[in-house]
Design an enzyme around this catalytic site. Structure first.
Site, mmCIF file in Angstrom:
data_model
loop_
_atom_site.group_PDB
_atom_site.id
_atom_site.type_symbol
_atom_site.label_atom_id
_atom_site.label_comp_id
_atom_site.label_asym_id
_atom_site.label_seq_id
_atom_site.Cartn_x
_atom_site.Cartn_y
_atom_site.Cartn_z
ATOM 1 N N GLU A 152 0.853 -1.180 0.000
ATOM 2 C CA GLU A 152 0.000 0.000 0.000
ATOM 3 C C GLU A 152 0.890 1.231 0.000
ATOM 4 O O GLU A 152 1.893 1.287 0.711
ATOM 5 C CB GLU A 152 -0.930 0.041 1.222
ATOM 6 C CG GLU A 152 -2.109 -0.888 1.111
ATOM 7 C CD GLU A 152 -3.286 -0.509 2.021
ATOM 8 O OE1 GLU A 152 -3.301 0.620 2.571
ATOM 9 O OE2 GLU A 152 -4.180 -1.345 2.185
ATOM 10 N N HIS A 169 -4.342 6.800 -0.414
ATOM 11 C CA HIS A 169 -3.619 5.538 -0.266
ATOM 12 C C HIS A 169 -4.157 4.559 -1.286
ATOM 13 O O HIS A 169 -5.175 4.815 -1.933
ATOM 14 C CB HIS A 169 -3.697 4.992 1.161
ATOM 15 C CG HIS A 169 -5.004 4.386 1.548
ATOM 16 N ND1 HIS A 169 -6.116 5.132 1.844
ATOM 17 C CD2 HIS A 169 -5.381 3.093 1.706
ATOM 18 C CE1 HIS A 169 -7.112 4.329 2.178
ATOM 19 N NE2 HIS A 169 -6.703 3.082 2.088
ATOM 20 N N HIS A 203 -5.188 0.570 -2.582
ATOM 21 C CA HIS A 203 -5.589 -0.811 -2.295
ATOM 22 C C HIS A 203 -5.020 -1.640 -3.440
ATOM 23 O O HIS A 203 -5.622 -1.684 -4.518
ATOM 24 C CB HIS A 203 -7.119 -0.927 -2.233
ATOM 25 C CG HIS A 203 -7.708 -0.330 -0.989
ATOM 26 N ND1 HIS A 203 -9.066 -0.196 -0.813
ATOM 27 C CD2 HIS A 203 -7.118 0.141 0.137
ATOM 28 C CE1 HIS A 203 -9.289 0.342 0.384
ATOM 29 N NE2 HIS A 203 -8.128 0.569 0.975
ATOM 30 N N ASP A 227 -10.123 1.606 7.249
ATOM 31 C CA ASP A 227 -10.058 3.001 6.792
ATOM 32 C C ASP A 227 -11.147 3.837 7.467
ATOM 33 O O ASP A 227 -10.913 4.993 7.840
ATOM 34 C CB ASP A 227 -10.263 3.077 5.276
ATOM 35 C CG ASP A 227 -9.131 2.438 4.502
ATOM 36 O OD1 ASP A 227 -8.009 2.375 5.033
ATOM 37 O OD2 ASP A 227 -9.381 2.005 3.356
HETATM 38 ZN ZN LIG Z 1 -7.551 1.345 2.734
#
Ligand SMILES: [Zn+2]
Length: 153
Positions: free
Chosen positions: A32, A86, A88, A99
């Site tokens: 990530e 961010h 995935h 999250d």
């Molecule tokens: Zn996430």
């Protein structure tokens, strides 16, 4: 009352900055990746790639040194933290339960990058008190819309 509706106000992002986010998250794959978005209101003026302190394929935490560096830069420019992005690495392009539970910045837009049928996509969300609303992305096609990033980690 004249203030912005945090749930429907679009995130204003240049195409150049969208590409900058996507190239960062693809570079970090299969981990990530995360970063911060600075600007004014919902208008993104700079993308700040940061290190994922967890170096994980399923979790992220913006490295605290990078967080400080970015906050100081935002203050120096008179900008705000507009968003947090961010990735995935294996989808889906929506906030995970983690999250949602760890969304500590209700004023920031949460941008998630994920591959959808082999093509990386960006989606944006407003998350507050466990409630998730999608924020429209408004991509502006400007040749040079943003300041240069203050340096990749
Ligand atoms: Zn996430």
């Amino acid at each position: 009352m004249g203030h912005l509706d945090p749930e429907t106000e679009p995130l204003d992002l240049s195409v150049v900055d969208a590409r900058r986010i996507l190239s960062h998250v693809q570079r970090e794959w299969p981990l990530e990746a995360c970063g911060l978005l600075g600007g004014i209101g919902r208008r993104v003026l700079a993308v700040y790639p940061t290190r994922n302190a967890l170096a994980s394929p399923v979790r992220y935490r913006v490295h605290p040194e990078d967080l400080v560096r970015v906050i100081l830069d935002l203050e120096a420019r008179g900008w705000a933290l507009v968003g947090i992005y961010h990735s995935h690495p294996h989808g889906p392009p929506v906030p995970s339960a983690t999250d949602i539970a760890e969304a500590y910045y209700p004023d920031a837009v949460y941008v998630i990058a994920a591959p959808v049928r082999g093509e990386w996509r960006l989606r944006a969300f407003h998350i507050q008190d466990g409630r998730v609303r999608e924020v429209p992305l408004r991509l502006r096609d400007e040749a040079d819309a943003s300041a240069p990033p203050p340096g990749d980690p």
